[in-house]
Motif scaffolding. Structure first.
Motif, PDB file in Angstrom:
ATOM      1  N   SER A 187      43.690  72.736 -56.475  1.00 52.85           N
ATOM      2  CA  SER A 187      43.885  72.785 -55.021  1.00 52.85           C
ATOM      3  C   SER A 187      42.602  72.427 -54.279  1.00 52.85           C
ATOM      4  CB  SER A 187      44.389  74.163 -54.597  1.00 52.85           C
ATOM      5  OG  SER A 187      43.495  75.185 -55.018  1.00 52.85           O
ATOM      6  N   MET A 188      41.465  72.847 -54.819  1.00 52.81           N
ATOM      7  CA  MET A 188      40.192  72.499 -54.190  1.00 52.81           C
ATOM      8  C   MET A 188      39.857  71.013 -54.361  1.00 52.81           C
ATOM      9  SD  MET A 188      38.678  74.822 -52.433  1.00 52.81           S
ATOM     10  CE  MET A 188      40.239  75.401 -51.773  1.00 52.81           C
ATOM     11  N   GLY A 189      40.341  70.411 -55.444  1.00 59.45           N
ATOM     12  CA  GLY A 189      40.170  68.969 -55.595  1.00 59.45           C
ATOM     13  C   GLY A 189      40.915  68.208 -54.514  1.00 59.45           C
ATOM     14  N   ALA A 190      42.131  68.648 -54.204  1.00 61.80           N
ATOM     15  CA  ALA A 190      42.899  68.024 -53.124  1.00 61.80           C
ATOM     16  C   ALA A 190      42.183  68.215 -51.789  1.00 61.80           C
ATOM     17  CB  ALA A 190      44.302  68.609 -53.073  1.00 61.80           C
ATOM     18  N   ALA A 191      41.688  69.426 -51.554  1.00 57.86           N
ATOM     19  CA  ALA A 191      40.978  69.704 -50.299  1.00 57.86           C
ATOM     20  C   ALA A 191      39.734  68.835 -50.174  1.00 57.86           C
ATOM     21  CB  ALA A 191      40.608  71.186 -50.237  1.00 57.86           C
ATOM     22  N   ARG A 192      39.001  68.704 -51.269  1.00 60.96           N
ATOM     23  CA  ARG A 192      37.787  67.890 -51.229  1.00 60.96           C
ATOM     24  C   ARG A 192      38.102  66.431 -50.907  1.00 60.96           C
ATOM     25  NH1 ARG A 192      35.775  66.893 -56.773  1.00 60.96           N
ATOM     26  NH2 ARG A 192      36.844  64.906 -56.432  1.00 60.96           N
ATOM     27  N   ASP A 193      39.154  65.905 -51.511  1.00 64.94           N
ATOM     28  CA  ASP A 193      39.515  64.513 -51.258  1.00 64.94           C
ATOM     29  C   ASP A 193      39.935  64.313 -49.808  1.00 64.94           C
ATOM     30  OD1 ASP A 193      40.094  61.814 -52.548  1.00 64.94           O
ATOM     31  OD2 ASP A 193      42.017  62.248 -51.592  1.00 64.94           O
ATOM     32  N   ALA A 194      40.694  65.259 -49.253  1.00 69.83           N
ATOM     33  CA  ALA A 194      41.099  65.165 -47.852  1.00 69.83           C
ATOM     34  C   ALA A 194      39.880  65.219 -46.932  1.00 69.83           C
ATOM     35  CB  ALA A 194      42.073  66.295 -47.518  1.00 69.83           C
ATOM     36  N   PHE A 195      38.948  66.113 -47.246  1.00 71.95           N
ATOM     37  CA  PHE A 195      37.716  66.222 -46.455  1.00 71.95           C
ATOM     38  C   PHE A 195      36.944  64.903 -46.481  1.00 71.95           C
ATOM     39  CE2 PHE A 195      33.124  66.735 -46.542  1.00 71.95           C
ATOM     40  CZ  PHE A 195      32.866  67.426 -45.370  1.00 71.95           C
ATOM     41  N   GLU A 196      36.823  64.301 -47.651  1.00 71.09           N
ATOM     42  CA  GLU A 196      36.047  63.070 -47.762  1.00 71.09           C
ATOM     43  C   GLU A 196      36.676  61.940 -46.957  1.00 71.09           C
ATOM     44  OE1 GLU A 196      35.671  62.411 -51.954  1.00 71.09           O
ATOM     45  OE2 GLU A 196      34.189  64.014 -52.220  1.00 71.09           O
ATOM     46  N   ASP A 197      38.013  61.866 -46.953  1.00 71.97           N
ATOM     47  CA  ASP A 197      38.682  60.867 -46.114  1.00 71.97           C
ATOM     48  C   ASP A 197      38.377  61.108 -44.640  1.00 71.97           C
ATOM     49  OD1 ASP A 197      39.892  59.090 -47.808  1.00 71.97           O
ATOM     50  OD2 ASP A 197      41.943  59.564 -47.186  1.00 71.97           O
ATOM     51  N   ALA A 198      38.455  62.371 -44.214  1.00 70.72           N
ATOM     52  CA  ALA A 198      38.206  62.693 -42.804  1.00 70.72           C
ATOM     53  C   ALA A 198      36.761  62.431 -42.414  1.00 70.72           C
ATOM     54  CB  ALA A 198      38.576  64.151 -42.538  1.00 70.72           C
ATOM     55  N   LEU A 199      35.825  62.788 -43.284  1.00 68.27           N
ATOM     56  CA  LEU A 199      34.406  62.571 -42.987  1.00 68.27           C
ATOM     57  C   LEU A 199      34.099  61.084 -42.843  1.00 68.27           C
ATOM     58  CD1 LEU A 199      31.481  63.578 -42.703  1.00 68.27           C
ATOM     59  CD2 LEU A 199      31.318  63.512 -45.213  1.00 68.27           C
ATOM     60  N   ALA A 200      34.582  60.281 -43.794  1.00 68.59           N
ATOM     61  CA  ALA A 200      34.317  58.844 -43.726  1.00 68.59           C
ATOM     62  C   ALA A 200      34.920  58.234 -42.464  1.00 68.59           C
ATOM     63  CB  ALA A 200      34.877  58.159 -44.971  1.00 68.59           C
ATOM     64  N   TYR A 201      36.110  58.668 -42.125  1.00 70.07           N
ATOM     65  CA  TYR A 201      36.770  58.164 -40.925  1.00 70.07           C
ATOM     66  C   TYR A 201      35.989  58.563 -39.675  1.00 70.07           C
ATOM     67  CZ  TYR A 201      40.616  57.240 -37.645  1.00 70.07           C
ATOM     68  OH  TYR A 201      41.398  56.757 -36.618  1.00 70.07           O
ATOM     69  N   ALA A 202      35.542  59.810 -39.619  1.00 71.53           N
ATOM     70  CA  ALA A 202      34.807  60.292 -38.446  1.00 71.53           C
ATOM     71  C   ALA A 202      33.492  59.552 -38.263  1.00 71.53           C
ATOM     72  CB  ALA A 202      34.550  61.792 -38.575  1.00 71.53           C
ATOM     73  N   GLN A 203      32.897  59.109 -39.334  1.00 73.69           N
ATOM     74  CA  GLN A 203      31.627  58.387 -39.244  1.00 73.69           C
ATOM     75  C   GLN A 203      31.818  56.948 -38.791  1.00 73.69           C
ATOM     76  OE1 GLN A 203      30.493  59.226 -43.303  1.00 73.69           O
ATOM     77  NE2 GLN A 203      28.960  60.733 -42.681  1.00 73.69           N
ATOM     78  N   GLN A 204      33.021  56.411 -38.993  1.00 76.38           N
ATOM     79  CA  GLN A 204      33.267  55.005 -38.673  1.00 76.38           C
ATOM     80  C   GLN A 204      34.058  54.797 -37.385  1.00 76.38           C
ATOM     81  OE1 GLN A 204      35.316  53.734 -42.202  1.00 76.38           O
ATOM     82  NE2 GLN A 204      33.598  54.261 -43.544  1.00 76.38           N
ATOM     83  N   ARG A 205      34.882  55.749 -37.037  1.00 74.64           N
ATOM     84  CA  ARG A 205      35.793  55.592 -35.885  1.00 74.64           C
ATOM     85  C   ARG A 205      35.046  55.830 -34.582  1.00 74.64           C
ATOM     86  NH1 ARG A 205      40.888  53.721 -34.123  1.00 74.64           N
ATOM     87  NH2 ARG A 205      41.743  55.161 -32.579  1.00 74.64           N
ATOM     88  N   LEU A 206      35.064  54.852 -33.699  1.00 77.71           N
ATOM     89  CA  LEU A 206      34.398  54.979 -32.412  1.00 77.71           C
ATOM     90  C   LEU A 206      35.387  55.430 -31.341  1.00 77.71           C
ATOM     91  CD1 LEU A 206      32.231  51.716 -32.376  1.00 77.71           C
ATOM     92  CD2 LEU A 206      31.526  54.035 -33.023  1.00 77.71           C
ATOM     93  N   GLN A 207      34.969  56.430 -30.582  1.00 79.45           N
ATOM     94  CA  GLN A 207      35.714  56.871 -29.406  1.00 79.45           C
ATOM     95  C   GLN A 207      34.702  57.158 -28.298  1.00 79.45           C
ATOM     96  OE1 GLN A 207      39.636  57.716 -29.169  1.00 79.45           O
ATOM     97  NE2 GLN A 207      38.925  55.859 -30.190  1.00 79.45           N
ATOM     98  N   PHE A 208      34.973  56.645 -27.098  1.00 79.12           N
ATOM     99  CA  PHE A 208      34.037  56.798 -25.975  1.00 79.12           C
ATOM    100  C   PHE A 208      32.637  56.337 -26.384  1.00 79.12           C
ATOM    101  CE2 PHE A 208      37.352  60.061 -25.470  1.00 79.12           C
ATOM    102  CZ  PHE A 208      37.900  59.629 -24.263  1.00 79.12           C
ATOM    103  N   ASP A 209      32.604  55.215 -27.115  1.00 80.52           N
ATOM    104  CA  ASP A 209      31.370  54.501 -27.451  1.00 80.52           C
ATOM    105  C   ASP A 209      30.480  55.200 -28.475  1.00 80.52           C
ATOM    106  OD1 ASP A 209      32.039  52.448 -25.643  1.00 80.52           O
ATOM    107  OD2 ASP A 209      31.223  53.634 -23.987  1.00 80.52           O
TER     108      ASP A 209
END
Length: 390
Positions: free
Chosen positions: A256-278
């Motif tokens: 279950s923690m492996g699934a959580a870690r993978d979900a976190f990594e997807d969210a982190l990478a997205y948050a670092q790349q996705r621009l909102q309000f510049d």
């Protein structure tokens, strides 16, 4: 810096708690998942397809019955088993579930309770992925209370004859052998049932919103006749299936923690790349709070997992501790995956990202091998001394 890139959720230097052998084994399984599961899992999930073709590859990897000794099994430690479960579930819960059903349930039942002849016949081929097994305990009206099972095995001369039904049985339509638990006049016994036996039938449960890259089935048994040597000789009573369930529950603590870690990594990478309000989403305080809260729960979950694993290896583990890990880590993992999806916004409901798929799968993982309620009552009894199951 390299380790930080490999495990961006690790705030506590978790790897310092692992041996070189454990780190090497984790890397081997992670590489397999990266190459063979992650590129394909979105399509498998969408099509509700279980990739039977990778079963021999999982056998070659050495993860089928990995915690068992002898008869072609790898003899891995509990911690090594847990690390593999985490990596497999970072790919998908359905694939980790296959490994669990095969190894922790079906193979464990034979290894713990079978005769030498049964072990020699089934375990080497199952470890190699040449033979698939399933584990029939749950029934349509007997989920959390297996003592109320209706499946019955009667003696007829030297033979056994089984009648009954099982539900939510992983892999049953693919299995070559089913471990079936049934009431007898002497108590609950386990039986090895070749699935080609007359009177045995399995039907997939469809459609599903969870565990779509896996197979769960209904089983019907009508006058299934078995020879005397089909029974598992070394156990009578529910302690037989429960001893196997505890192996599977232990793997879930890590998985279950492996699934959580993978979900976190997807969210982190997205948050670092996705621009909102510049500026990137990762630059906003509310996003950082979400990421920190998720990472803390992942770190705590893995700490709990390795602590339980070390005790299991040392032979000092109390069984209620498995309930601590299963209850906590499933509960927290599903919340991490749901929170990760919020960072992804609308894109998070597509198959391009893993969090919602993991969250959907974890709805099943949270339910099977003991619901939240069952594990809560196990721990409540431990704390108070008073059973409150009825």
């Amino acid at each position: 810096m390299t380790e930080q890139l490999l495990d961006p959720s690790d705030l506590i230097n978790f790897d310092s708690l692992l041996t070189e052998q454990e780190l090497s084994w984790r890397a081997t399984v992670r590489e397999f998942v990266t190459e063979h599961i992650k590129p394909n899992i979105a399509a498998w999930y969408e099509k509700a397809y279980f990739p039977r073709e990778i079963v021999p590859e999982l056998g070659s990897l050495g993860v089928l019955g990995m915690h068992l000794d002898g008869h072609g099994c790898a003899g891995r430690t509990a911690v090594e088993y847990g690390l593999a479960a985490a990596e497999l579930e970072a790919g998908d819960s359905g694939l980790r579930t296959f490994v669990s059903v095969q190894g922790s349930l079906a193979m464990s039942a034979i290894h713990k309770h079978g005769s030498e002849e049964q072990k020699s016949r089934w375990l080497p081929a199952m470890a190699a992925g040449e033979v698939i097994g399933c584990f029939g305990l749950t029934e349509p009206t007997a989920g959390s209370d297996p003592s109320s099972m209706k499946t019955f095995a009667r003696r007829d001369g030297s033979d056994w004859v089984l009648n009954g039904a099982k539900r939510w049985i992983g892999l049953a339509t693919l299995a070559d052998v089913a471990v079936i638990w049934a009431q007898t006049e002497q108590g609950v016994r386990g039986f090895l049932v070749p699935t080609e036996t007359q009177g045995f039938s399995a039907t997939p449960i469809e459609p599903k919103l969870s565990m779509r890259a896996s197979i769960q089935c209904d089983i019907e048994m009508t006058e299934v006749r078995l020879p005397a040597d089909a029974v598992l000789p070394d156990v009578t009573g529910l302690k037989g299936p429960f001893s196997c369930l505890n192996e599977a529950r232990y793997g879930i603590i890590w998985g279950s923690m492996g699934a959580a870690r993978d979900a976190f990594e997807d969210a982190l990478a997205y948050a670092q790349q996705r621009l909102q309000f510049d500026k990137p989403l990762a630059g906003y305080q509310m996003t950082q709070q979400k990421l920190v809260d998720m990472a803390l729960e992942i770190n705590k979950g893995f700490l709990l997992a390795v602590h339980i694993g070390r005790q299991k290896d040392a032979g000092t583990l109390d069984l209620h501790q498995i309930s601590v890990g299963k209850l906590n880590n499933c509960r927290e993992a599903i919340e991490v995956c749901r929170e990760a999806r919020t960072i992804l916004g609308g894109n998070g409901i597509t198959m391009d990202y893993s969090p919602l798929r993991h969250a959907n799968n974890l709805e099943s993982v949270r339910t099977y091998e003991g619901t939240d309620e069952v594990h809560t009552l196990i721990l409540g009894q431990r704390l108070t001394g008073v059973p409150a199951f009825r």
